[in-house]
Design a protein around this motif. Structure first.
Motif, PDB file in Angstrom:
ATOM      1  N   LYS A 312      -1.973 -17.208  -1.340  1.00 21.97           N
ATOM      2  CA  LYS A 312      -2.668 -16.885  -1.216  1.00 21.97           C
ATOM      3  C   LYS A 312      -4.139 -17.371  -0.609  1.00 21.97           C
ATOM      4  O   LYS A 312      -4.744 -16.648   0.165  1.00 21.97           O
ATOM      5  N   VAL A 315      -3.194 -17.701   2.990  1.00 27.99           N
ATOM      6  CA  VAL A 315      -3.541 -16.260   4.422  1.00 27.99           C
ATOM      7  C   VAL A 315      -4.947 -15.407   4.331  1.00 27.99           C
ATOM      8  O   VAL A 315      -5.554 -15.372   5.465  1.00 27.99           O
ATOM      9  N   GLU A 384      -5.509  -4.021   2.201  1.00 30.04           N
ATOM     10  CA  GLU A 384      -4.085  -3.983   3.192  1.00 30.04           C
ATOM     11  C   GLU A 384      -3.636  -5.952   2.517  1.00 30.04           C
ATOM     12  O   GLU A 384      -2.141  -5.654   2.378  1.00 30.04           O
ATOM     13  N   LEU A 385      -4.656  -6.843   2.479  1.00 27.85           N
ATOM     14  CA  LEU A 385      -4.445  -7.687   2.012  1.00 27.85           C
ATOM     15  C   LEU A 385      -3.617  -7.916   0.731  1.00 27.85           C
ATOM     16  O   LEU A 385      -3.494  -9.336  -0.214  1.00 27.85           O
ATOM     17  N   GLU A 386      -4.108  -6.490  -0.135  1.00 30.59           N
ATOM     18  CA  GLU A 386      -4.049  -7.109  -1.654  1.00 30.59           C
ATOM     19  C   GLU A 386      -4.840  -7.876  -1.871  1.00 30.59           C
ATOM     20  O   GLU A 386      -4.604  -8.667  -3.413  1.00 30.59           O
ATOM     21  N   ARG A 389      -7.538  -4.369  -4.951  1.00 30.20           N
ATOM     22  CA  ARG A 389      -6.941  -2.877  -4.972  1.00 30.20           C
ATOM     23  C   ARG A 389      -7.621  -2.776  -5.964  1.00 30.20           C
ATOM     24  O   ARG A 389      -9.021  -2.263  -6.653  1.00 30.20           O
ATOM     25  N   ALA A 406       2.223  -1.760  -7.474  1.00 26.51           N
ATOM     26  CA  ALA A 406       1.897  -2.294  -6.220  1.00 26.51           C
ATOM     27  C   ALA A 406       1.248  -1.169  -5.344  1.00 26.51           C
ATOM     28  O   ALA A 406       0.968  -1.441  -4.347  1.00 26.51           O
ATOM     29  N   ARG A 407       1.260   0.183  -6.011  1.00 28.75           N
ATOM     30  CA  ARG A 407       1.142   1.096  -4.341  1.00 28.75           C
ATOM     31  C   ARG A 407      -0.203   0.702  -4.405  1.00 28.75           C
ATOM     32  O   ARG A 407      -1.099   1.095  -5.164  1.00 28.75           O
ATOM     33  N   MET A 430      -8.824  -8.936  -6.643  1.00 29.91           N
ATOM     34  CA  MET A 430      -7.379 -10.196  -7.158  1.00 29.91           C
ATOM     35  C   MET A 430      -7.955 -11.684  -7.486  1.00 29.91           C
ATOM     36  O   MET A 430      -6.763 -12.357  -7.406  1.00 29.91           O
TER      37      MET A 430
END
Lengths: 456, 455
Positions: A312, A315, A384-386, A389, A406-407, A430
Motif C-alpha cells: 500500500k 503504491v 479507485e486505488l481502494e 472505501r 470488495a465491491r 483505509m
C-alpha cells in the motif's frame, strides 16, 4: 572473498532450473518430507488395508495451510502404487466441485471414462452413485474381484457445506457397508471439520483423524527450504558434480545470511506456511544463466525485502499533492472525532486549511485551492486505488458478508435510487493516522506547512 | 531473450526494471513458470501495455497465452471460453456459427477441457493474462482461487498473470486457499521518465527542444493535482497548437518563451481545467476554439471557451418548475423547525435566544446539512414552501402536480418512498448549490436569504 562464478553449460543450467524451480513452485514433490513420516505411514497403512484386504476405510487428514497434507497423501499413493493390485483413484476438490451434481458427473468421468454420462445421472444422488459402482463392478467381468476405489477429497470442509451432504453420505455409506471396497480420505484445514457433518453422516464416519502439523522447530522449517533448493546430481538430471557441489554450498551461504535467516524465523513464528517460504527464493534462482550459474545472495535479500515491504505504501508513494492534501484532510477529520465523512466534508476541511495557510511549493509559487470538480476527480482516483472505501449503510451490511466484500460502489451509479449523489456518500479512509504520517515523511517534495499539518 | 529485453526497453522508457523482472520469471519456454504473477501499480504506469507487448513478442505462435479482461468477462463462462479459444487458436467464424471451442459453464468442465487440450503439450507453459483483475473478486468466491491453483488441478504447466491497480492484500480470499503470487511492482514514472515519453509525441516538423520546454512548463504546473501520464499527454496535445500558433503568424519567434506564454495565457487559465475535467470534449476543442494570436482579444478567447463549457448548465425549465425546484432545495436543506420563521407571510415572533446558542453554532459547523447532503421531505412541505415563495397567485394546481412528476423523471428530484405509494410521497433534491444559484438568478429570486447555515 569475491564470488567467482564457475563456468557451466547451458544444459546444466537448464536441468538445475527445471529441478529447483519445479520444487519451489510446487510443481514437483520435495525429495524428503521433513517430519511427516508418521503421517505418511498412517495414510499408507490405511490405503494398503483397503487395497489388499478389501476393507472399507474412512479418515480425515487435518492440518494448517501449507503443512503438507496433499504431499503426504501423494507420497502414500505413490508408495502404494509400487506393489499392490489394480485400484482406481478419484480426486475431488471443494474448490472445483461446487455442487453434488458436478461431483457425481466427475466421479463418473474418472471411473468409467465414457462420454455418454447422461443416462447415468438420473434419479437421486444415492441411486446414481450405486448405479455407477454397479457399472464399475460389471466392467471388470462377472466373476473377477472388484477393484477398490480410493477417493481423495480436497477441501473437505467446502464439500461438507453442500446442501444435505448427499455426496459425503453416499461415500461414507458405501465405505461402511463394504459392498465395494472403498477408502475415503478427506483433507481439510479446519480442525472442527468433523462438527460440520450431519448426524447421519457422522455416524457412518470412522472418526479417524490423522494430524499433519507444521514443522516442529525452526531447524525443521529451514530444512524444508534447504531440501527444496539443494541439487542432487544423480536425481535432478544431467548436472556436473562439481557444479552441483558449488550450488549446494551457495545455498547454505544464502540460508545462513542474516536477513534471510530472520525472514525464515519470522515466517516460522507467523504461520509455518511452506509455500510462502519457498516462494521467496524463486526470483533469484530464475535469474541463473550459463554465465552466472550460482544464485546471488543479494538477489535473495532483495526478494525478502520486497516481501516485507508494504504494498500500500509503495503504491501511495507517488500520488499527486492534491490527493495527499485530501488524505491529510481526512486524517484530521478522523482525529477530530468524526468517524463518518463524505467528500463535501473533506473538501470543506481542505478549503479551511488552505485558506488559513499560504502553502509554498518547492518549485516556486503558491499552491492554490483547487475547485471542487478537480478535487472530486482526485478523490475518485483515491477511491479507485481502494484507499478510500464507501461505508455501507447498516441494512446492506447485515445482508451478508458476500455482498459487502470488495465491491466499490461509490463511483458506480447504483440502482438504489434512495442514495445521495456521489459527493454526499459516506466513506472511510483505509489508512490509520500513523501510516499517513509515514507516507508524508517518506516524500521529499511535500511543502513544510502540509507536513506540519499531518504531524499534529 | 536479451534482444527482446532491449527491444521492449526501447519501446517503454522507464520500465526496464519491470521488463527485466518479468522476462527473468518467465524464462525460456521449457523453464517452469511461477503459478501466479501479480503486476500492480497506480494507473497509467504501463502495466497493460508492457505485458501485452511482452507476450506478443515472447509467444511467437500465439497459442500459449490468452489475454482476457476482467471487465469484459462478467460471468465465469465468458472467461473460460475465451481462454480455451485462445489456447486452441480457435476463432469463432460464420462456418462454425460463431461457436466457441468448447462449452464450459462451470469450473469442473473448464478443468477437464484444459486437461484434455493440454495433455499433448505437457512440456510447454501456458499463460492466462487477466487485466483489471480486481473485478474477479465479485464473480464468485471460488473463481480467483480456481485460477490461481489451475496448475495443480489440471495437472499441466499453467501460469496466471493478474494485472490490477489494487494491492494484493485486498484480493486474498477469506478461506485462505489461494497461494500468494510473486509480485511485480510498476512504480509511477519520475519526471525525467515522463518527459522522455511525452517527447516522443512531438509532431514531426517541430524542434524537439522547444517542445520539451513547453512540456516541462505544463508538467510543473499540472502535476500537483494529477500525476497521471495519460492526462498530461492529452493536455499537451490540446494546448500545443495554440502555444505555437503565434510563431506561424509571425508575432513572436521561437526563442521568446515569455511572450508566447503571455499570448497563450487565456487558454491556460480558462481551458486547462475544463479540458482536464472533460467539460469540453476533444473534438469540440479542435473545431471551435478560437485561434490564439495577438489579433484576438483575450476576452473574446475567454468568452468562447466559457461558451463551449456551458452546455451542461442549460437547465431550461418552465417558470413555475424552476420555483418548484428551488422550493425542493430549500425543503431538503433547511431544518423543519425553522420553516415558520422563514416562510410564513405573517410576522412570526422572533425566537428567544437561548444560552447555548454559541455552542450550538460551533457544533453546527461540522454537521451542516450542506455537508451531509439532502434530506428527504414530504411533498406537502415542498408545496407549502412553493406557495409561500411565489409572489403571484397560481392558477391551477394540476399543472403543479404534473411538473413534480416530470422533475422526478428528469432525476432532479429523487423519490425515496416506495414506488407504488400514491400518498405521503417523500423526495430528495438532487441538484447542487451552484445550479440552484444559477436558476434563482434567472428568475430573479434571492435564494441566499432563505438558506440556513450555508457557507
Amino acid at each position: 572473498m569475491p564470488a567467482r562464478q564457475p563456468s557451466a553449460t547451458d544444459a546444466d543450467v537448464r536441468s538445475i532450473k527445471r529441478a529447483v524451480l519445479g520444487r519451489l513452485y510446487g510443481r514437483a514433490p520435495l525429495p524428503t518430507l521433513v517430519g511427516l513420516d508418521a503421517a505418511v505411514d498412517a495414510v499408507h497403512t490405511l490405503l494398503r488395508q483397503t487395497v489388499a484386504s478389501s476393507e472399507g476405510n474412512t479418515a480425515l487428514v487435518v492440518g494448517p495451510r501449507g503443512s503438507g497434507k496433499t504431499a503426504v497423501v501423494e507420497r502414500a499413493l505413490a508408495r502404494l502404487g509400487e506393489h499392490s493390485g489394480a485400484h482406481h483413484v478419484v480426486r475431488l476438490s471443494g474448490f472445483v466441485h461446487t455442487s453434488d451434481r458436478l461431483a457425481l458427473r466427475d466421479i463418473a468421468r474418472q471411473l468409467l471414462a465414457t462420454q455418454d454420462l447422461e443416462h447415468v445421472l438420473v434419479g437421486s444422488f444415492a441411486d446414481a452413485f450405486a448405479y455407477i459402482l454397479g457399472l464399475l463392478r460389471t466392467s471388470r467381468g462377472a466373476g473377477g474381484p472388484v477393484a477398490p476405489v480410493l477417493f481423495v477429497l480436497e477441501e473437505f470442509d467446502l464439500l461438507a457445506q453442500h446442501p444435505k451432504q448427499a455426496l459425503l453420505y453416499a461415500l461414507f455409506d458405501v465405505a461402511q457397508s463394504q459392498q465395494t471396497p472403498v477408502a475415503v480420505l478427506g483433507l481439510t484445514a479446519r480442525i472442527d471439520a468433523v462438527d460440520l457433518l450431519e448426524k447421519r453422516v457422522k455416524s457412518r464416519f470412522s472418526h479417524r483423524q490423522i494430524f499433519v502439523h507444521g514443522a516442529a522447530s525452526l531447524e525443521d522449517f529451514a530444512q524444508i527450504a534447504a531440501c527444496a533448493l539443494r541439487v542432487d546430481a544423480a536425481r535432478d538430471g544431467p548436472v556436473a558434480d562439481a557444479l552441483a557441489l558449488q550450488f549446494n554450498r551457495r545455498v547454505a551461504d544464502i540460508l545462513a545470511a542474516a536477513p534471510v535467516a530472520q525472514h525464515v524465523a519470522s515466517l516460522f513464528e507467523f504461520g509455518k506456511d511452506a509455500r510462502q517460504l519457498l516462494r521467496v527464493f524463486a526470483p533469484a534462482v530464475a535469474r541463473i544463466s550459463a554465465a552466472a550459474p550460482l544464485p546471488d545472495v543479494a538477489a535473495v535479500e532483495a526478494s525478502v525485502a520486497m516481501d516485507a515491504a508494504s504494498a500500500k505504501m509503495q503504491v501511495l508513494a507517488a500520488v499527486s499533492l492534491l490527493e495527499l492534501c485530501l488524505v491529510a484532510a481526512m486524517k484530521s477529520l478522523v482525529q477530530a472525532g468524526c468517524c463518518r465523512y463524505n467528500f463535501e466534508m473533506v473538501y470543506s476541511e481542505y478549503k479551511t486549511f488552505m485558506s488559513r495557510h499560504m502553502v509554498a511549493v518547492a518549485a516556486g509559487g503558491v499552491m492554490r485551492i483547487y475547485k471542487k470538480p478537480v478535487a472530486l476527480k482526485a478523490f475518485e482516483a483515491l477511491v479507485e486505488l481502494e484507499i478510500v472505501r464507501p461505508v455501507l449503510p447498516l441494512a446492506a451490511a447485515a445482508e451478508g458478508p458476500a455482498t459487502a466484500h470488495a465491491r466499490n460502489d461509490l463511483l458506480a451509479g447504483s440502482a438504489a435510487a434512495a442514495r445521495a449523489p456521489k459527493e454526499f456518500r459516506m466513506v472511510q479512509l483505509m489508512l490509520d493516522p500513523g501510516q499517513v504520517v509515514e507516507l508524508v515523511a517518506a516524500r521529499a517534495d511535500v511543502p513544510t506547512v502540509i507536513r506540519r499539518w499531518v504531524q499534529q | 531473450m536479451s534482444s527482446l529485453a532491449a527491444d521492449l526497453g526501447d519501446r517503454f522508457p522507464g520500465r526496464e526494471e519491470q521488463v527485466d523482472q518479468l522476462l527473468t520469471l518467465l524464462g525460456d519456454e521449457h523453464d517452469p513458470a511461477p503459478p501466479c504473477l501479480f503486476a500492480y501499480g497506480p494507473s497509467a504506469t504501463g502495466k497493460t501495455a508492457v505485458i501485452r507487448e511482452l507476450f506478443a513478442k515472447y509467444d511467437t505462435e500465439g497459442r500459449h497465452h490468452a489475454y482476457v479482461s476482467g471487465v469484459e468477462c462478467f460471468t465465469p463462462r465468458l472467461l473460460f471460453e475465451r481462454v480455451l479459444n485462445a489456447w486452441a487458436g480457435h476463432v469463432p467464424s460464420l462456418e462454425s456459427r460463431f461457436a466457441n471451442y468448447a462449452r464450459c459453464e462451470n469450473a469442473v468442465d473448464f478443468v477437464n477441457c484444459v486437461r484434455d487440450l493440454l495433455c499433448d503439450r505437457q512440456d510447454e507453459t501456458h499463460y492466462i493474462v487477466i487485466d483489471q483483475a480486481e473485478r474477479l473478486r465479485d464473480r464468485g468466491p471460488m473463481l480467483l482461487t480456481l485460477l490461481l491453483r489451475l496448475s495443480e488441478l489440471a495437472g499441466a504447466s499453467i501460469s496466471t498473470v493478474l494485472i490490477s491497480n489494487v494491492v494484493w492484500d485486498k484480493f486474498r480470499p477469506r478461506h485462505g486457499g489461494a497461494p500468494d503470487p510473486i509480485p511485480v511492482f510498476f512504480s509511477s514514472y519520475t519526471k525525467q521518465q515522463m518527459l522522455a515519453i511525452i517527447e516522443r509525441d512531438c509532431p514531426e516538423d517541430e524542434p524537439p527542444k522547444f517542445f520539451l520546454t513547453f512540456v516541462d512548463a505544463i508538467y510543473e504546473v499540472f502535476h500537483r493535482n494529477c500525476a497521471d501520464l495519460n492526462e498530461l499527454r492529452h493536455l499537451v496535445a490540446m494546448l500545443y497548437p495554440k502555444f505555437v500558433q503565434p510563431v506561424f503568424e509571425g508575432q513572436a519567434t521561437r526563442s521568446e518563451f515569455t511572450r508566447l506564454f503571455k499570448l497563450c495565457q487565456p487558454y491556460f487559465s480558462a481551458a486547462s481545467e475544463r479540458l482536464y475535467l472533460r467539460e469540453i470534449s476533444t473534438s469540440e476543442w479542435q473545431k471551435y476554439s478560437a485561434v490564439a494570436s495577438a489579433a484576438t482579444a483575450p476576452e473574446d478567447v475567454t468568452r468562447s471557451i466559457y461558451q463551449m463549457a456551458e452546455s451542461s448548465e442549460g437547465l431550461d425549465l418552465p417558470y413555475y418548475t424552476k420555483f418548484l425546484l428551488i422550493a425542493a432545495f430549500l425543503a431538503s436543506y433547511n431544518p423543519t423547525r425553522l420553516d415558520a420563521q422563514y416562510f410564513s407571510r405573517a410576522k412570526a415572533p422572533t425566537k428567544r435566544r437561548t444560552k447555548g446558542a454559541a455552542a450550538q453554532n460551533a457544533q453546527d459547523a461540522k454537521d451542516r446539512q450542506q455537508l451531509l447532503g439532502p434530506k428527504s421531505f414530504g411533498i406537502e412541505r415542498m408545496l407549502a414552501i412553493f406557495y409561500s415563495i411565489i409572489v403571484e397567485p397560481v392558477d391551477s394546481s394540476v399543472d403543479v402536480q404534473i411538473q413534480i412528476a416530470s422533475l422526478v423523471t428528469l432525476r432532479l428530484l429523487t423519490k425515496t418512498s416506495a414506488g407504488d405509494r400514491l400518498d405521503g410521497i417523500k423526495c430528495k433534491c438532487n441538484v447542487s448549490l451552484e445550479s440552484i444559484r444559477a436558476i434563482s438568478q434567472s428568475v430573479r429570486f434571492d435564494v441566499e436569504r432563505y438558506l440556513y447555515n450555508f457557507a
